[in-house]
Design a protein around this motif. Sequence first.
Motif, PDB file in Angstrom:
ATOM      1  N   GLN A 194     -69.688  47.945 -44.875  1.00  0.00           N
ATOM      2  CA  GLN A 194     -68.998  49.111 -44.332  1.00  0.00           C
ATOM      3  C   GLN A 194     -68.580  50.007 -45.502  1.00  0.00           C
ATOM      4  OE1 GLN A 194     -68.722  49.712 -40.971  1.00  0.00           O
ATOM      5  NE2 GLN A 194     -70.009  47.884 -40.808  1.00  0.00           N
ATOM      6  N   PHE A 195     -69.515  50.812 -45.985  1.00  0.00           N
ATOM      7  CA  PHE A 195     -69.240  51.651 -47.149  1.00  0.00           C
ATOM      8  C   PHE A 195     -68.342  52.820 -46.773  1.00  0.00           C
ATOM      9  CE2 PHE A 195     -72.533  49.197 -49.049  1.00  0.00           C
ATOM     10  CZ  PHE A 195     -72.317  49.287 -50.424  1.00  0.00           C
ATOM     11  N   ARG A 196     -67.358  53.044 -47.621  1.00  0.00           N
ATOM     12  CA  ARG A 196     -66.405  54.139 -47.428  1.00  0.00           C
ATOM     13  C   ARG A 196     -66.160  54.814 -48.772  1.00  0.00           C
ATOM     14  NH1 ARG A 196     -64.712  50.010 -44.020  1.00  0.00           N
ATOM     15  NH2 ARG A 196     -64.344  50.634 -41.842  1.00  0.00           N
ATOM     16  N   TRP A 197     -65.740  56.075 -48.702  1.00  0.00           N
ATOM     17  CA  TRP A 197     -65.421  56.813 -49.922  1.00  0.00           C
ATOM     18  C   TRP A 197     -64.008  56.487 -50.380  1.00  0.00           C
ATOM     19  CZ3 TRP A 197     -69.264  58.802 -52.503  1.00  0.00           C
ATOM     20  CH2 TRP A 197     -70.415  59.191 -51.823  1.00  0.00           C
ATOM     21  N   ALA A 198     -63.823  56.335 -51.670  1.00  0.00           N
ATOM     22  CA  ALA A 198     -62.512  55.999 -52.222  1.00  0.00           C
ATOM     23  C   ALA A 198     -61.476  57.075 -51.909  1.00  0.00           C
ATOM     24  CB  ALA A 198     -62.619  55.808 -53.737  1.00  0.00           C
ATOM     25  N   SER A 199     -61.931  58.313 -51.758  1.00  0.00           N
ATOM     26  CA  SER A 199     -61.019  59.422 -51.469  1.00  0.00           C
ATOM     27  C   SER A 199     -60.524  59.423 -50.037  1.00  0.00           C
ATOM     28  CB  SER A 199     -61.725  60.748 -51.751  1.00  0.00           C
ATOM     29  OG  SER A 199     -62.824  60.912 -50.856  1.00  0.00           O
ATOM     30  N   GLY A 200     -61.151  58.615 -49.165  1.00  0.00           N
ATOM     31  CA  GLY A 200     -60.804  58.629 -47.753  1.00  0.00           C
ATOM     32  C   GLY A 200     -61.568  59.669 -46.956  1.00  0.00           C
ATOM     33  N   GLU A 201     -62.384  60.477 -47.620  1.00  0.00           N
ATOM     34  CA  GLU A 201     -63.189  61.473 -46.910  1.00  0.00           C
ATOM     35  C   GLU A 201     -64.252  60.775 -46.052  1.00  0.00           C
ATOM     36  OE1 GLU A 201     -64.364  65.069 -49.173  1.00  0.00           O
ATOM     37  OE2 GLU A 201     -63.314  64.127 -50.851  1.00  0.00           O
ATOM     38  N   THR A 202     -64.758  61.495 -45.058  1.00  0.00           N
ATOM     39  CA  THR A 202     -65.669  60.891 -44.076  1.00  0.00           C
ATOM     40  C   THR A 202     -67.075  61.464 -44.154  1.00  0.00           C
ATOM     41  OG1 THR A 202     -64.901  62.475 -42.419  1.00  0.00           O
ATOM     42  CG2 THR A 202     -63.797  60.328 -42.503  1.00  0.00           C
ATOM     43  N   SER A 203     -67.515  61.846 -45.329  1.00  0.00           N
ATOM     44  CA  SER A 203     -68.876  62.363 -45.486  1.00  0.00           C
ATOM     45  C   SER A 203     -69.890  61.336 -44.994  1.00  0.00           C
ATOM     46  CB  SER A 203     -69.146  62.682 -46.956  1.00  0.00           C
ATOM     47  OG  SER A 203     -70.515  62.993 -47.150  1.00  0.00           O
ATOM     48  N   THR A 204     -70.886  61.806 -44.265  1.00  0.00           N
ATOM     49  CA  THR A 204     -71.930  60.912 -43.739  1.00  0.00           C
ATOM     50  C   THR A 204     -73.197  60.952 -44.573  1.00  0.00           C
ATOM     51  OG1 THR A 204     -72.722  62.663 -42.258  1.00  0.00           O
ATOM     52  CG2 THR A 204     -71.050  61.136 -41.383  1.00  0.00           C
ATOM     53  N   TYR A 205     -73.209  61.748 -45.639  1.00  0.00           N
ATOM     54  CA  TYR A 205     -74.404  61.868 -46.477  1.00  0.00           C
ATOM     55  C   TYR A 205     -74.583  60.612 -47.330  1.00  0.00           C
ATOM     56  CZ  TYR A 205     -77.421  63.298 -50.322  1.00  0.00           C
ATOM     57  OH  TYR A 205     -78.431  63.353 -51.253  1.00  0.00           O
ATOM     58  N   THR A 206     -75.808  60.107 -47.443  1.00  0.00           N
ATOM     59  CA  THR A 206     -76.145  59.017 -48.354  1.00  0.00           C
ATOM     60  C   THR A 206     -77.486  59.299 -49.015  1.00  0.00           C
ATOM     61  OG1 THR A 206     -77.243  57.711 -46.632  1.00  0.00           O
ATOM     62  CG2 THR A 206     -74.892  57.271 -47.008  1.00  0.00           C
ATOM     63  N   ASN A 207     -77.728  58.626 -50.134  1.00  0.00           N
ATOM     64  CA  ASN A 207     -78.979  58.831 -50.865  1.00  0.00           C
ATOM     65  C   ASN A 207     -79.401  57.511 -51.526  1.00  0.00           C
ATOM     66  OD1 ASN A 207     -81.188  60.224 -51.914  1.00  0.00           O
ATOM     67  ND2 ASN A 207     -80.073  60.875 -53.752  1.00  0.00           N
ATOM     68  N   TRP A 208     -79.442  56.441 -50.727  1.00  0.00           N
ATOM     69  CA  TRP A 208     -79.753  55.123 -51.255  1.00  0.00           C
ATOM     70  C   TRP A 208     -81.207  55.028 -51.743  1.00  0.00           C
ATOM     71  CZ3 TRP A 208     -75.769  52.249 -52.252  1.00  0.00           C
ATOM     72  CH2 TRP A 208     -74.638  52.251 -51.426  1.00  0.00           C
ATOM     73  N   GLN A 209     -81.408  54.248 -52.786  1.00  0.00           N
ATOM     74  CA  GLN A 209     -82.758  53.867 -53.183  1.00  0.00           C
ATOM     75  C   GLN A 209     -83.371  53.024 -52.064  1.00  0.00           C
ATOM     76  OE1 GLN A 209     -82.897  51.932 -57.014  1.00  0.00           O
ATOM     77  NE2 GLN A 209     -81.263  53.212 -57.852  1.00  0.00           N
ATOM     78  N   PRO A 210     -84.708  52.935 -52.008  1.00  0.00           N
ATOM     79  CA  PRO A 210     -85.325  52.061 -51.010  1.00  0.00           C
ATOM     80  C   PRO A 210     -84.783  50.632 -51.105  1.00  0.00           C
ATOM     81  CG  PRO A 210     -86.982  53.443 -52.055  1.00  0.00           C
ATOM     82  CD  PRO A 210     -85.708  53.675 -52.821  1.00  0.00           C
ATOM     83  N   ASN A 211     -84.522  50.031 -49.942  1.00  0.00           N
ATOM     84  CA  ASN A 211     -84.030  48.653 -49.827  1.00  0.00           C
ATOM     85  C   ASN A 211     -82.620  48.470 -50.375  1.00  0.00           C
ATOM     86  OD1 ASN A 211     -86.584  47.771 -48.752  1.00  0.00           O
ATOM     87  ND2 ASN A 211     -87.378  47.783 -50.853  1.00  0.00           N
ATOM     88  N   GLU A 212     -81.911  49.549 -50.550  1.00  0.00           N
ATOM     89  CA  GLU A 212     -80.504  49.478 -50.954  1.00  0.00           C
ATOM     90  C   GLU A 212     -79.651  50.087 -49.853  1.00  0.00           C
ATOM     91  OE1 GLU A 212     -79.528  47.858 -53.484  1.00  0.00           O
ATOM     92  OE2 GLU A 212     -81.334  47.692 -54.705  1.00  0.00           O
ATOM     93  N   PRO A 213     -78.393  49.638 -49.708  1.00  0.00           N
ATOM     94  CA  PRO A 213     -77.732  48.581 -50.477  1.00  0.00           C
ATOM     95  C   PRO A 213     -78.167  47.197 -50.005  1.00  0.00           C
ATOM     96  CG  PRO A 213     -76.251  49.423 -48.788  1.00  0.00           C
ATOM     97  CD  PRO A 213     -77.495  50.273 -48.721  1.00  0.00           C
ATOM     98  N   ASN A 214     -78.255  46.241 -50.942  1.00  0.00           N
ATOM     99  CA  ASN A 214     -78.727  44.905 -50.562  1.00  0.00           C
ATOM    100  C   ASN A 214     -77.764  43.785 -50.918  1.00  0.00           C
ATOM    101  OD1 ASN A 214     -78.961  44.775 -53.328  1.00  0.00           O
ATOM    102  ND2 ASN A 214     -81.184  44.526 -53.358  1.00  0.00           N
ATOM    103  N   ASN A 215     -76.633  44.128 -51.565  1.00  0.00           N
ATOM    104  CA  ASN A 215     -75.619  43.128 -51.917  1.00  0.00           C
ATOM    105  C   ASN A 215     -76.240  41.918 -52.618  1.00  0.00           C
ATOM    106  OD1 ASN A 215     -72.966  42.174 -52.067  1.00  0.00           O
ATOM    107  ND2 ASN A 215     -73.186  40.974 -50.185  1.00  0.00           N
TER     108      ASN A 215
END
Length: 364
Positions: free
Chosen positions: A239-260
């Motif tokens: 459940q990725f969230r921004w540290a600022s608390g903002e609710t931006s829905t934009y992401t730019n993950w590399q292929p197969n990321e995030p994979n923990n």
Amino acid sequence: MKAPLWIAALIAIGGLPPARAAILTGPITNPANGHRYYLLDQSSWTAANQEAWQLGGHLTVIGDAAENAWLLSKFGTFGGVSRHLWIGYTDKATEGTFRWVNGQPTKFTNWSAGEPNNASVENCAELLGATGLQSVGLAGQWNDIPDMPGYPVFGIVEVADMPDTIPGLVVHPISSHRYVLLTASSWTAAEAKARQLGGDLVTINDAAEDAWIKTTFGAFDGVSHDLWIGFNDAAQEAQFRWASGETSTYTNWQPNEPNNAGGNEHYGQMSGVTGKWNDLYNLGLGVLGVVELPTAALNIEVASVHLSWFADSTKTYQIQFSDTTNPSSWQNLGSPVLGTGDRMTRNEDVLGKADRLYRVIELP
């Protein structure tokens, strides 16, 4: 400085993963900057650098002659043995252009005469001990040597509670938000520094901002740097969230990321080359934090009120105040004062107090 033939022969061993470098002593605190230092057993520069990141720091960065002398005095003869010391200065990225591993700009160097000379593919800097291989009379000076495990050089690790800022405040041309780049650190240390500065690690709202961050900070000194961003799932896995608390829905993950990978990758990292994102473990490895500050706002606090009036020497005066919510209810401030025939003054501390009205009255 040219390495001996027996050391040069070790180049053929390349390809093996670097062995962990054990801690010989530390932490030792430098009173000048409050940073903690460790001395590692001899190893390659790469192994020492990786161990430094595991300890939450980096191979030492040297900002001036006093720091150079302190490091030599504390570690150059540790245990009664003269030791050459790895420092975090390298030109691996661009031959002939040495840079500090944490991204800090170069303010001081102490090369020996004729160094660096890149004899035998020499891309890593050492601080020379008092005696030993080709270093008699050169204690505290620097030399470039190959990154190989067989050379008797001992790493110095530097650990700070928070990263430093890399000079220069950058203003986004559209949002007017201000950005500061931090030296390399863990994600949590970078976010703590961001909060101290009044912001958070950067929130990215769209592709244009993403590209601007990568272009502006990903290679700010001509070398590619990975960047911490504020996206994280430390509170709840996946459940990725921004540290600022903002609710931006934009992401730019590399292929197969995030994979923990490894079960502990909770922090967003931007590639300085592609701008794509990856989830990474907290310590990272040479990742610089990008801090986003809100639009500059001027905050004015009145610390004191200066009261002044001309006072007849035949009169007695009383300073009074009232709450602004009930201006008809006046209260005495201090004792009555006899006029001096000149201008009289009083300074009243009002920081943190409710708003007040003030007046001076003549007493009968």
